[in-house]
Design an enzyme around this catalytic site. Structure first.
Site, mmCIF file in Angstrom:
data_model
loop_
_atom_site.group_PDB
_atom_site.id
_atom_site.type_symbol
_atom_site.label_atom_id
_atom_site.label_comp_id
_atom_site.label_asym_id
_atom_site.label_seq_id
_atom_site.Cartn_x
_atom_site.Cartn_y
_atom_site.Cartn_z
ATOM 1 C CD GLU A 16 -13.953 -10.722 66.803
ATOM 2 O OE1 GLU A 16 -13.212 -9.803 66.384
ATOM 3 O OE2 GLU A 16 -14.636 -11.420 66.044
ATOM 4 C CG ASP A 194 -14.393 -12.772 62.489
ATOM 5 O OD1 ASP A 194 -14.781 -11.639 62.779
ATOM 6 O OD2 ASP A 194 -14.512 -13.740 63.269
#
Length: 284
Positions: A16, A194
């Site tokens: 991430e 996202d």
């Protein structure tokens, strides 16, 4: 637009939050749920890994050197050889930090989520250069991508549960986010929005969890590009390289079947027609 290249093996369980760090010309991202920060030297291909805390959700460079990070329930300041954990923002173990960015005034934001993604339990928190923490937004569910336009006047934001990408007007005089406005509606069948980043034309690039792709939307919300990936769960994207012309994309293996043979967890890269620009750094 160039061809998608796989830059690393599947090195992250839940990759991430990529960010380009100009000081040492490396891309950094997190392996969130094991609490590590990874760094790639694109010239040599060497990847290094540094453990920070049980969870590390987001990381950004500091203007004076070092890094700022969001850990499970708060923030941390990193130098080359030390990690300073700041006081926790909350004690509830069912909520963790999730994704963040710095604003044009050098403040570091990170939003949270409940581990079970329960609606309304998340918030967006902001760490000031002096160490003060404020809660900016409440009533969120999965606080995700956040980025400012090149002129600093607008912030793009994702609460994944809404399946939207919204904008806020940003007032540099007060530092406030206001006038939230939905711009892009992402149909659930193409994935969940996202992490995101912006290019020099104001286009927003967003990773689509469970969608196997990154989409680019023009400032008016029109879909203008689709980057398909060989994995189901891209998580975030960021421009990097000396000219900020390479779009790096992080991906996750988290929650995939054990027999999944895709390169999930790898880092990918593509060179779009429009470059990006440097991220803001933390002034603390």
């Amino acid at each position: 637009m160039g061809v998608v290249a796989q830059v690393t093996p599947p090195v992250a369980e839940h990759g991430e939050g990529p960010v380009w760090c100009p000081a040492d010309q490396r891309l950094r991202w997190v392996d969130m749920l094991v609490g590590d920060i990874l760094a790639l030297d694109p010239v040599t291909g060497v990847i290094t890994r540094r453990h920070v805390a049980p969870v590390v959700a987001a990381v950004r460079p500091r203007s004076g050197g070092g890094l700022v990070a969001a850990v499970e329930r708060g923030f941390a300041l990193l130098t080359d050889d030390a990690v300073e954990l700041l006081p926790e923002n909350w004690s509830d173990p069912s909520i963790r930090m999730n994704d963040g960015a710095c604003d044009p005034l050098g403040r570091f934001y990170c939003g949270s989520m409940a581990y079970d993604a329960a609606p309304g339990r998340a918030a967006l928190h902001r760490l000031g250069p002096g160490g003060a923490v404020e809660t900016v937004l409440t009533g969120l569910t999965v606080s995700n991508g956040l980025a400012w336009t090149r002129d600093g006047s607008t912030a793009w934001y994702v609460d994944s549960a809404t399946h939207r990408i919204d904008t806020f007007a940003f007032d540099p005089a007060t530092g406030d986010l206001h006038d939230r406005r939905p711009v892009v509606a992402v149909p659930p069948q193409v994935g969940t929005p996202d992490g995101l980043c912006l290019d020099v034309e104001g286009g927003v690039w967003v990773a689509l969890w469970d969608g196997g792709a990154v989409h680019r939307y023009a400032p008016d919300g029109r879909l203008t590009a689709v980057v398909e990936l060989p994995v189901r769960r891209p998580t975030a994207c960021a421009f990097g390289g000396p000219d900020h012309a390479d779009l790096y994309i992080t991906t996750s293996r988290h929650g995939l079947p054990a027999d999944d043979r895709s390169p999930a967890g790898a880092l990918f890269r593509i060179r779009p027609e429009v470059p990006g620009f440097p991220d803001h750094t933390f002034a603390g």
